[in-house]
Scaffold this motif. Structure first.
Motif, short mmCIF file in Angstrom:
data_model
loop_
_atom_site.label_atom_id
_atom_site.label_comp_id
_atom_site.label_asym_id
_atom_site.label_seq_id
_atom_site.Cartn_x
_atom_site.Cartn_y
_atom_site.Cartn_z
N ASN A 113 -12.76 22.88 -1.02
CA ASN A 113 -12.58 22.76 0.42
C ASN A 113 -12.61 21.30 0.85
O ASN A 113 -11.68 20.79 1.48
N LEU A 114 -13.67 20.58 0.47
CA LEU A 114 -13.81 19.19 0.92
C LEU A 114 -12.74 18.29 0.30
O LEU A 114 -12.16 17.46 0.99
N GLN A 165 -11.58 25.63 16.10
CA GLN A 165 -10.78 25.06 15.02
C GLN A 165 -10.49 23.61 15.37
O GLN A 165 -10.28 23.27 16.53
N LYS A 204 -4.79 23.20 23.80
CA LYS A 204 -5.30 22.26 22.79
C LYS A 204 -6.41 21.36 23.31
O LYS A 204 -7.24 20.91 22.57
N MET A 249 -19.81 19.59 5.90
CA MET A 249 -19.37 18.85 4.71
C MET A 249 -20.25 17.62 4.46
O MET A 249 -20.40 17.19 3.32
N MET A 267 -8.05 32.86 5.08
CA MET A 267 -6.72 32.53 4.55
C MET A 267 -6.60 33.00 3.10
O MET A 267 -5.59 33.61 2.71
N VAL A 301 -3.16 29.18 23.32
CA VAL A 301 -4.22 28.24 22.97
C VAL A 301 -3.99 26.93 23.71
O VAL A 301 -2.93 26.34 23.63
N TYR A 349 -5.99 21.54 9.28
CA TYR A 349 -6.67 22.23 8.18
C TYR A 349 -7.55 23.35 8.74
O TYR A 349 -8.22 23.16 9.77
N PRO A 350 -7.55 24.54 8.10
CA PRO A 350 -8.21 25.70 8.70
C PRO A 350 -9.73 25.70 8.55
O PRO A 350 -10.28 26.48 7.78
N VAL A 351 -10.40 24.84 9.31
CA VAL A 351 -11.87 24.86 9.36
C VAL A 351 -12.32 24.64 10.80
O VAL A 351 -11.56 24.11 11.62
N SER A 399 -8.07 21.54 15.16
CA SER A 399 -6.83 21.08 15.81
C SER A 399 -6.91 21.29 17.32
O SER A 399 -6.14 20.71 18.07
N GLN A 400 -7.86 22.13 17.76
CA GLN A 400 -7.97 22.40 19.20
C GLN A 400 -8.99 21.48 19.88
O GLN A 400 -9.46 21.78 20.97
N TYR A 429 -22.87 18.25 1.84
CA TYR A 429 -22.48 18.70 0.50
C TYR A 429 -23.10 17.84 -0.61
O TYR A 429 -23.40 18.35 -1.68
N PHE A 488 -4.54 26.50 -1.79
CA PHE A 488 -4.94 25.09 -1.81
C PHE A 488 -3.73 24.17 -1.98
O PHE A 488 -3.70 23.06 -1.46
N GLN A 497 -7.53 30.51 11.14
CA GLN A 497 -8.03 29.14 11.20
C GLN A 497 -9.29 29.00 10.36
O GLN A 497 -10.09 28.11 10.59
N ARG A 498 -9.49 29.94 9.43
CA ARG A 498 -10.65 29.86 8.55
C ARG A 498 -10.17 29.94 7.12
O ARG A 498 -9.38 30.83 6.77
N LEU A 499 -10.67 29.04 6.27
CA LEU A 499 -10.19 28.97 4.90
C LEU A 499 -10.42 30.27 4.13
O LEU A 499 -9.51 30.77 3.45
N SER A 521 -9.82 19.05 -0.59
CA SER A 521 -8.50 19.30 0.00
C SER A 521 -8.41 18.70 1.40
O SER A 521 -7.37 18.17 1.79
N PHE A 522 -9.51 18.79 2.16
CA PHE A 522 -9.50 18.31 3.54
C PHE A 522 -9.64 16.79 3.60
O PHE A 522 -8.89 16.11 4.30
N LEU A 536 -2.33 23.84 1.47
CA LEU A 536 -3.16 23.00 2.33
C LEU A 536 -3.09 21.53 1.92
O LEU A 536 -3.25 20.64 2.74
N VAL A 542 -7.06 12.37 7.85
CA VAL A 542 -7.10 13.78 7.44
C VAL A 542 -6.13 14.61 8.28
O VAL A 542 -5.67 14.17 9.33
N TYR A 575 -1.69 31.26 6.35
CA TYR A 575 -2.00 30.05 7.11
C TYR A 575 -1.57 30.19 8.58
O TYR A 575 -2.19 29.64 9.48
N LYS A 592 -16.88 24.90 -2.12
CA LYS A 592 -17.07 23.78 -1.20
C LYS A 592 -16.43 22.50 -1.74
O LYS A 592 -15.93 21.68 -0.98
#
Lengths: 276, 302
Positions: free
Chosen positions: B170-171, A158, B299, A122, B234, B297, A112-114, A160-161, A125, B27, B229-231, B173-174, B30, A108, B225, B167
């Motif tokens: 979202n799922l 997030q 990481k 998820m 965005m 930031v 991705y912004p979550v 990525s961090q 779901y 989407f 960092q939140r869908l 796509s991720f 993403l 993945v 984007y 949802k």
């Protein structure tokens, strides 16, 4: 010595396993005559496998042996050329809710912004169902799963961090949130720090104590006998499968990694390390 | 600057188009398939023409259906050409959409030759946003440009689908694999998104032209984007950038050229240009990881 030769002069893996009496509704995973091909090139041949309940099962074999493909074929993520897969006695599509999946971490996009909590949510779901929104209850379940793997404090971050190990824990928490009985994990130990590795091992044993069954694609031969009580040796075919102490032997590893000399040495070394 | 009611309608029409495009566009960004929007917006042309030829009128519905169908076929053909033709995804897309686009041009020329009608290729490409306020429809006590009404319907449809299937989008796509194992049909979600893009494209064609559609599918989403960092943030930000680009674009189009003694320029072209400039500004100066802002930031901290 080639794999075929090995298979000829000993009872085949499938024959051995067939001797185990089969109770369809209690066998978490029964694979029958499975063959998978990519663009008419076979990747898995004639896989027959019954996985007993409550075991931690390592799937081991050289690169290109089809370990990930085996998992994906069970989950209908790649098409089967032939064969059937039963989960607790029913077709997988009828028993989805009993199955949890941890894909490879690199599969993945971690930009991705979550948040970490979003990803874990998820896992719920499947229970929420089509069109229904995520509710507070589901986020709380996800939060518990995150705390369970020891990173509850990173819930809002997030993804990525997060470090590689933390990302892997997020994936495991997501699998916990699925609340399944049979888990498939694709290389959960790949490139994680020592603390995460121990956390994953602890988690696997917890799942086992709850009577759950876990199949893990695993690369590090040295830790196989330490982590798993059942092993599937795979190289396009099932070379052998069964309890680790019976099956994880030098001859079987030779048969699995046969021909690849460098790997064979590596395997031998790993085996010596693990038996020490 | 003289501002008329027509100018307001031009901005509203542009903004409706921008938001309708930006929502599915997020989407696309993403899923790393931004160019698929470009491909579909060109490839729907034959669907548009066939819809027109079959219905023998400029009714929007048959043209929309034809275009949606061809839009989905574009995605499907691209998949097939890539899979069976042993070419990479980009080349497959290039083969499919140029072929369909050319076929569409031929069909439209033919329709125009034979029946003396007003389906004009250049209109499809560049649109006629400035003409939108001239084609009014009565809706209750209101007189609304036909294009604005169509775009509002498509926008609401896109919004409804995304809210209902948030949802699932979202799922899938991720992590499409996990989506499949949970019983969410990732392939269906893919083609649903492609259909939304196709329908939005066609609804936008006549009013604003394909150039702004391609821009608004990608640029507002890509800009948003960079900032969040939140869908859901965005999606919201991309809509705001779309509206901002439309308003600023029209204002710049009717004012800036006159300062230098020229006539006002194409509003839809300027809207797309402004969207690109907004992206540039955000890329340079956004507080998270702008090029001219020190990275704050860390990481790996835990």
């Amino acid at each position: 010595m080639g794999i075929d030769a090995v298979l000829e002069d000993r009872p085949s893996a499938s024959q051995r396993i067939r001797e185990v009496p089969s109770h369809p509704d209690t066998v978490p995973l029964a694979i029958d005559d499975l063959t998978v091909a990519y663009q008419s090139k076979p990747v898995l041949w004639d896989i027959d496998l019954d996985i007993p309940e409550g075991k931690l099962v390592g799937i081991v074999g050289p690169n290109g042996a089809g370990k990930s493909t085996l998992i994906k074929a069970c989950l209908d993520l790649v098409p089967k050329a032939s064969g059937r897969v039963k989960v607790y006695g029913k077709a997988y599509s009828e028993n989805r809710s009993l199955v949890g999946y941890v894909p490879q971490r690199e599969s993945v996009d971690w930009d991705y912004p979550v948040s970490a909590l979003d990803v874990v949510t998820m896992g719920t779901y499947g229970r929420i169902g089509l069109f229904n929104p995520v509710r507070k209850k589901h986020r709380e379940e996800a939060m518990q799963a995150l705390e369970h793997v020891g990173i509850g404090h990173l819930a809002k971050r997030q993804i990525s961090q997060l470090s590689g190990g933390q990302q892997q824990r997020v994936f495991l928490a997501r699998a916990l949130a699925q609340d399944a009985k049979l888990y498939f994990m694709d290389e959960p130990f790949a490139a994680v720090d020592a603390a995460t590795e121990q956390a994953i091992v602890g988690l696997l044993h917890e799942l086992k104590e709850q009577g759950k069954t876990v199949l893990v694609v695993h690369h590090d031969l040295a830790s196989v006998s330490q982590y798993f009580d059942w092993v599937v040796l795979l190289n396009m075919r099932v070379v052998n499968a069964g309890p680790t102490e019976e099956v994880f032997t030098r001859e079987n590893l030779k048969a699995t990694y046969g021909g690849k000399l460098a790997l064979l040495d590596e395997a031998g070394q790993a085996l010596r390390d693990s038996l020490r | 600057m003289i501002w008329l009611l027509d100018d307001t309608w031009i901005v509203i029409t542009g903004a409706l188009c921008a938001v309708a495009c930006a929502l599915p566009g997020c989407f696309m960004v993403l899923r790393k398939m931004s160019m698929m929007g470009d491909a579909i917006s060109h490839a729907v042309l034959p669907g548009l023409a066939i819809g027109y030829l079959v219905a023998e009128s400029r009714d929007a519905l048959p043209m929309l259906l034809g275009a949606a169908l061809v839009g989905v076929l574009t995605a499907l053909f691209t998949q097939w050409v890539g899979q069976f033709g042993n070419v990479d995804r980009g080349a497959a897309m290039g083969i499919v959409f140029t072929t369909l686009f050319a076929l569409g041009l031929v069909l439209i020329e033919r329709a125009a030759d034979h029946e003396n009608i007003d389906l004009d290729p250049s209109c499809v490409l560049y649109g006629a946003l400035e003409m939108a306020p001239l084609d009014l429809m009565t809706l209750g006590a209101w007189e609304i440009p036909r294009a604005a009404l169509w775009l509002a319907v498509v926008l609401l449809l896109n919004l409804l689908i995304i809210l209902l299937l948030y949802k699932e989008f979202n799922l899938s796509s991720f992590d499409p694999s996990l989506a499949s194992t949970l019983g969410i049909n990732a392939t269906f979600m893919h083609y649903l998104l492609m259909s939304m893009v196709a329908v939005t494209t066609v609804a936008s064609f006549e009013a604003v032209g394909s150039i702004i559609v391609i821009a608004m599918l990608i640029v507002p989403g890509a800009t948003a984007y960079l900032l969040t960092q939140r869908l859901w943030v965005m999606l919201l930000l991309s809509a705001l950038f779309g509206i901002l680009a439309s308003a600023l674009g029209h204002v710049v189009a009717i004012t800036v050229p006159t300062w230098f003694g020229f006539d006002s320029t194409s509003s839809s072209g300027m809207m797309a240009t402004i969207a690109g400039l907004l992206f540039l500004l955000v890329w340079l100066f956004n507080p998270r990881e702008g090029v001219w802002v020190p990275r704050r930031v860390n990481k790996t901290e835990s």
